[in-house]
Design a protein around this motif. Structure first.
Motif, PDB file in Angstrom:
ATOM      1  N   ILE A  79      -5.946  12.087  -4.736  1.00 53.13           N
ATOM      2  CA  ILE A  79      -4.956  11.001  -4.988  1.00 53.13           C
ATOM      3  C   ILE A  79      -3.909  11.382  -4.568  1.00 53.13           C
ATOM      4  N   LEU A  80      -2.877  10.774  -3.096  1.00 51.14           N
ATOM      5  CA  LEU A  80      -2.010  10.991  -2.258  1.00 51.14           C
ATOM      6  C   LEU A  80      -0.973  10.065  -3.023  1.00 51.14           C
ATOM      7  N   THR A  81       0.274  10.497  -3.392  1.00 50.69           N
ATOM      8  CA  THR A  81       2.128   9.334  -4.268  1.00 50.69           C
ATOM      9  C   THR A  81       2.355   9.575  -2.962  1.00 50.69           C
ATOM     10  N   THR A  82       2.921   8.608  -3.685  1.00 50.71           N
ATOM     11  CA  THR A  82       4.753   8.980  -3.275  1.00 50.71           C
ATOM     12  C   THR A  82       5.956   9.592  -4.682  1.00 50.71           C
ATOM     13  N   GLN A  83       6.606   9.828  -3.639  1.00 51.82           N
ATOM     14  CA  GLN A  83       7.119  10.536  -5.032  1.00 51.82           C
ATOM     15  C   GLN A  83       7.973   9.532  -6.619  1.00 51.82           C
ATOM     16  N   ARG A  84       8.264   8.200  -5.926  1.00 43.43           N
ATOM     17  CA  ARG A  84       7.692   7.448  -7.358  1.00 43.43           C
ATOM     18  C   ARG A  84       6.475   7.204  -7.427  1.00 43.43           C
ATOM     19  N   GLN A  85       5.806   7.166  -6.991  1.00 41.45           N
ATOM     20  CA  GLN A  85       3.997   7.073  -7.180  1.00 41.45           C
ATOM     21  C   GLN A  85       4.000   5.558  -7.180  1.00 41.45           C
ATOM     22  N   ASP A  86       4.471   4.564  -6.604  1.00 35.43           N
ATOM     23  CA  ASP A  86       3.884   2.979  -6.173  1.00 35.43           C
ATOM     24  C   ASP A  86       3.044   3.236  -5.366  1.00 35.43           C
ATOM     25  N   GLN A  87       2.806   4.245  -4.549  1.00 36.10           N
ATOM     26  CA  GLN A  87       1.464   3.671  -3.868  1.00 36.10           C
ATOM     27  C   GLN A  87       0.900   5.012  -3.610  1.00 36.10           C
ATOM     28  N   ARG A  88      -0.816   4.978  -3.533  1.00 36.16           N
ATOM     29  CA  ARG A  88      -1.542   5.752  -4.006  1.00 36.16           C
ATOM     30  C   ARG A  88      -2.544   5.428  -3.013  1.00 36.16           C
ATOM     31  N   ILE A  89      -3.022   7.239  -2.273  1.00 32.90           N
ATOM     32  CA  ILE A  89      -3.772   7.466  -1.289  1.00 32.90           C
ATOM     33  C   ILE A  89      -4.974   7.493  -1.284  1.00 32.90           C
ATOM     34  N   LEU A  90      -6.061   7.550  -1.344  1.00 29.43           N
ATOM     35  CA  LEU A  90      -7.932   8.283  -1.438  1.00 29.43           C
ATOM     36  C   LEU A  90      -7.766   8.576  -0.819  1.00 29.43           C
ATOM     37  N   MET A  91      -8.116  10.556  -0.552  1.00 34.63           N
ATOM     38  CA  MET A  91      -8.565  10.577   0.715  1.00 34.63           C
ATOM     39  C   MET A  91      -9.514  11.822  -0.129  1.00 34.63           C
ATOM     40  N   TYR A  92     -11.127  11.665   0.984  1.00 37.27           N
ATOM     41  CA  TYR A  92     -12.467  11.799   0.393  1.00 37.27           C
ATOM     42  C   TYR A  92     -12.569  13.257   1.538  1.00 37.27           C
ATOM     43  N   THR A  93     -12.754  14.533   1.133  1.00 37.91           N
ATOM     44  CA  THR A  93     -13.285  15.687   1.896  1.00 37.91           C
ATOM     45  C   THR A  93     -14.237  15.594   1.180  1.00 37.91           C
ATOM     46  N   ALA A  94     -15.249  16.472   2.234  1.00 43.87           N
ATOM     47  CA  ALA A  94     -15.990  17.522   1.664  1.00 43.87           C
ATOM     48  C   ALA A  94     -15.828  19.287   1.744  1.00 43.87           C
ATOM     49  N   GLU A  95     -16.610  20.163   1.224  1.00 44.62           N
ATOM     50  CA  GLU A  95     -15.919  20.644   1.114  1.00 44.62           C
ATOM     51  C   GLU A  95     -16.818  21.871   2.183  1.00 44.62           C
ATOM     52  N   PRO A  96     -15.597  22.385   2.905  1.00 43.67           N
ATOM     53  CA  PRO A  96     -16.197  23.240   4.280  1.00 43.67           C
ATOM     54  C   PRO A  96     -17.351  23.833   3.916  1.00 43.67           C
ATOM     55  N   GLY A  97     -18.345  23.985   5.295  1.00 40.69           N
ATOM     56  CA  GLY A  97     -19.446  24.719   4.804  1.00 40.69           C
ATOM     57  C   GLY A  97     -20.551  23.576   3.661  1.00 40.69           C
ATOM     58  N   SER A  98     -20.294  23.209   3.378  1.00 42.04           N
ATOM     59  CA  SER A  98     -21.622  22.422   2.250  1.00 42.04           C
ATOM     60  C   SER A  98     -22.367  21.972   2.532  1.00 42.04           C
ATOM     61  N   GLU A  99     -23.292  21.167   2.271  1.00 40.30           N
ATOM     62  CA  GLU A  99     -24.248  20.592   2.917  1.00 40.30           C
ATOM     63  C   GLU A  99     -23.727  19.117   2.813  1.00 40.30           C
ATOM     64  N   SER A 100     -23.364  18.909   1.914  1.00 44.86           N
ATOM     65  CA  SER A 100     -21.759  17.464   2.036  1.00 44.86           C
ATOM     66  C   SER A 100     -21.564  17.424   3.818  1.00 44.86           C
ATOM     67  N   ASP A 101     -20.551  18.752   3.913  1.00 46.94           N
ATOM     68  CA  ASP A 101     -19.514  18.442   5.336  1.00 46.94           C
ATOM     69  C   ASP A 101     -20.265  18.376   6.494  1.00 46.94           C
ATOM     70  N   SER A 102     -21.605  19.065   6.476  1.00 47.50           N
ATOM     71  CA  SER A 102     -22.869  18.607   7.586  1.00 47.50           C
ATOM     72  C   SER A 102     -23.207  17.762   7.583  1.00 47.50           C
ATOM     73  N   LYS A 103     -23.208  16.767   6.849  1.00 46.74           N
ATOM     74  CA  LYS A 103     -24.067  15.638   6.536  1.00 46.74           C
ATOM     75  C   LYS A 103     -22.504  14.977   7.063  1.00 46.74           C
TER      76      LYS A 103
END
Length: 120
Positions: free
Chosen positions: A78-102
């Motif tokens: 979760i990325l937040t602004t300094q005052r935590q007024d906004q949030r961005i959810l960021m989804y990533t796969a572990e590099p080299g993992s099965e999920s990364d390949s998928k």
């Protein structure tokens, strides 16, 4: 409670974070309206809201199932602004993992759909 990566755990975390925001901004009419709409339309939200949990949504694992490739386990940050007024959810796969390949395969499949003119 619920296992890591479960939709239930993510839902509970997001509702607890929303409750924290309502305490931080008690005079925000739009926030109150959002809570009222969710309360009217979602029994699951109502159940979680009645727990009165207050928390900041933190990093977790999100399990996603795609018919094309199966189950992907993604890091949810979760990325937040300094005052935590906004949030961005960021989804990533572990590099080299099965999920990364998928994910790479999904990117290729998506390109093929775009090139053949179909919208799916």
């Amino acid at each position: 409670m619920y296992g890591p990566g479960s939709a239930e755990a993510l839902d509970a975390s997001l509702v607890a974070d929303l409750r924290r925001s309502t305490g931080r901004y008690p005079d925000d009419a739009q926030l109150r309206q959002l809570v009222a709409r969710l309360d009217e339309t979602s029994p699951r939200f109502r159940e979680l809201w009645q727990r009165h949990e207050i928390a900041e949504h933190g990093p977790t694992i999100k399990r996603v199932v795609r018919s094309e490739v199966g189950t992907l386990d993604l890091d949810c940050d979760i990325l937040t602004t300094q005052r935590q007024d906004q949030r961005i959810l960021m989804y990533t796969a572990e590099p080299g993992s099965e999920s990364d390949s998928k994910l790479a395969l999904l990117a290729t499949i998506g390109t093929q759909h775009m090139m053949d003119g179909s919208i799916q």
